[in-house]
Design a protein around this motif. Structure first.
Motif, PDB file in Angstrom:
ATOM      1  N   UNK A 150       0.850  -1.207   0.000  1.00 13.60           N
ATOM      2  CA  UNK A 150       0.000   0.000   0.000  1.00 13.60           C
ATOM      3  C   UNK A 150       0.880   1.249   0.000  1.00 13.60           C
ATOM      4  N   UNK A 151       0.645   2.228  -0.885  1.00 11.77           N
ATOM      5  CA  UNK A 151       1.457   3.449  -0.909  1.00 11.77           C
ATOM      6  C   UNK A 151       1.331   4.298   0.352  1.00 11.77           C
ATOM      7  N   UNK A 152       0.290   4.082   1.166  1.00 15.95           N
ATOM      8  CA  UNK A 152       0.091   4.910   2.355  1.00 15.95           C
ATOM      9  C   UNK A 152       0.749   4.324   3.600  1.00 15.95           C
ATOM     10  N   UNK A 153       0.444   3.065   3.908  1.00 12.25           N
ATOM     11  CA  UNK A 153       0.988   2.472   5.134  1.00 12.25           C
ATOM     12  C   UNK A 153       2.273   1.693   4.904  1.00 12.25           C
ATOM     13  N   UNK A 154       2.691   1.491   3.634  1.00  9.67           N
ATOM     14  CA  UNK A 154       3.921   0.783   3.289  1.00  9.67           C
ATOM     15  C   UNK A 154       3.924  -0.663   3.787  1.00  9.67           C
ATOM     16  N   UNK A 155       2.752  -1.270   3.875  1.00 10.92           N
ATOM     17  CA  UNK A 155       2.631  -2.672   4.261  1.00 10.92           C
ATOM     18  C   UNK A 155       1.852  -3.418   3.181  1.00 10.92           C
TER      19      UNK A 155
END
Length: 338
Positions: free
Chosen positions: A283-288
Motif C-alpha cells: 500500500x502506498x500509504x501504510x507501506x505494508x
C-alpha cells in the motif's frame, strides 16, 4: 387561470438550472477563480433570490415571477376590498411570504442533494451489515420517496381544488403565507408608475437618508436588471431547461461524446512519485502488504481500504495523483483466491 399560476411557479424553476449551468462552465474553465461559485452556488443563489423577492414584495406586493405575470398578493381577510399593489403586505404576511419563497426551495434542494449523495455512498462504500448508521440512512432512503410523493400530492390536490373552484389558492405555500393571488388592475399599474417616478425625483438631504436611498437604488437596480434580462431571455431559459432535461441527455451525450483521456503522466521529480512503493502488493500509504485492496476509480491506484478511506474522507483527493476524489470513487477489488 391555473395555467398562469402554474407558469409563474415554473419561471423561477427555469432560472436556477440556467444560472447553475453558467456557473459550472465558469468553474470548469477557471477552477482557481470561480470554483467557490460552484461550491457555494445554492447559498449565493438563495441570497440573490432573497434580495429580489424582498424588493418585489416591498414594491409590488408580489414575488418576481408573480409580478412578471401581472399578479399581486393580498391578505386572506380581504373580501371585495383589494388594496393597491404599492400598499404592500402586512408585516406578518410579508415575512411569511419571503421565507416560503426563499427558504423552502433552498431546504428542498439541499435535501435532494443529501439523498442523492447518501444513495451513491450506499452503493459504493463498504459498511458492516449490522451497522446502526447503515440501518438509519437506509430507512431514511426508503422513507424519502413516500415523503416526496406526499409533498407533490399535496400540491397536486391543491391545484385540482383550485381548478374546480373549491380553493382560493393553487399552491399550499400561499395558504401557509395567508395570502391569495389576484390580477393587477389599472389603478395598481398607475400607482406603481407614480411610486417609481416619485422615488427617482425625490431628493434627500441627510447623510443617513442618502445612504439608505443609495442602497435601495442599488438593490432596485439589481432587481430591475435581472427582471429585464429574464423578461428578454425567458424563452431562452425554457430552451435551456429542455436541452438539459433528463430525456434529452442521451442525445446530448451521443453528440458531444469525447474520447477517453489518457492515463496520468508521473514525473520523477514530483513528490507524489515518491509515494509509490517498488513492490506492487504494498500500500502506498501504510507501506505494508495491502489488506482489503481498494482502488480509486479517479486514478486507478490501489490501497488498503482503511488507509484510503481515511485519507479520502479527510483530504477529498487521491494520495498519489492529487485528483479530486470522493468516497463513492472507492472500488473494492476481489482476488481469485477470495
Amino acid at each position: 387561470s391555473v395555467f398562469e399560476a402554474v407558469a409563474q411557479d415554473s419561471l423561477m424553476g427555469a432560472v436556477k438550472p440556467a444560472l447553475q449551468h453558467l456557473v459550472k462552465v465558469l468553474a470548469e474553465s477557471n477552477p482557481g477563480r470561480y470554483s467557490f461559485l460552484w461550491r457555494w452556488f445554492d447559498e449565493i443563489y438563495a441570497l440573490l433570490d432573497l434580495l429580489i423577492q424582498q424588493h418585489y414584495l416591498a414594491r409590488c406586493s408580489a414575488s418576481f415571477s408573480e409580478n412578471f405575470y401581472s399578479l399581486k398578493r393580498i391578505p386572506m381577510g380581504d373580501g371585495r376590498q383589494q388594496p393597491l399593489a404599492t400598499a404592500g403586505l402586512p408585516k406578518r404576511q410579508h415575512w411569511k411570504s419571503l421565507l416560503l419563497l426563499v427558504l423552502v426551495p433552498y431546504l428542498k434542494g439541499k435535501l435532494e442533494k443529501l439523498v442523492s449523495s447518501l444513495r451513491e455512498e450506499d452503493e459504493y462504500s463498504i459498511h458492516p451489515p449490522s451497522s446502526s448508521w447503515k440501518r438509519f440512512y437506509r430507512a431514511f432512503l426508503a422513507a424519502y420517496p413516500f415523503v416526496n410523493m406526499t409533498w407533490e400530492g399535496w400540491f397536486l390536490i391543491q391545484q385540482l381544488c383550485y381548478i374546480l373552484g373549491k380553493a382560493q389558492h393553487h399552491s399550499p405555500m400561499l395558504r401557509l403565507a395567508g395570502v391569495r393571488l389576484v390580477r393587477l388592475t389599472a389603478e395598481d399599474i398607475l400607482a406603481l408608475e407614480e411610486k417609481l417616478d416619485g422615488a427617482t425625483s425625490s431628493e434627500t438631504h441627510s447623510f443617513t437618508s442618502r445612504v439608505q436611498s443609495a442602497v435601495r437604488k442599488a438593490l432596485g437596480g439589481i432587481a430591475f436588471s435581472l427582471s429585464t434580462g429574464l423578461s428578454v431571455s425567458v424563452f431562452f431559459l425554457q430552451f435551456l431547461e429542455w436541452w438539459y432535461s433528463s430525456e434529452n441527455q442521451e442525445t446530448i451525450k451521443s453528440l458531444t461524446a469525447l474520447p477517453t483521456p489518457p492515463p496520468p503522466v508521473h514525473l520523477d521529480q514530483e513528490p507524489s512519485s515518491a509515494l509509490l512503493p517498488k513492490l506492487k502488493t504494498v500500500c502506498p500509504l501504510c507501506r505494508k502488504i495491502r489488506v482489503n485492496a481498494t482502488a480509486l476509480s479517479t486514478s486507478g491506484f490501489v490501497f488498503c481500504y482503511r488507509c484510503v478511506y481515511t485519507y479520502v474522507k479527510t483530504h477529498q483527493r487521491c494520495p498519489v495523483t492529487g485528483y479530486a476524489t470522493e468516497l463513492q470513487h472507492l472500488v473494492k477489488l476481489y482476488s481469485p483466491e477470495s
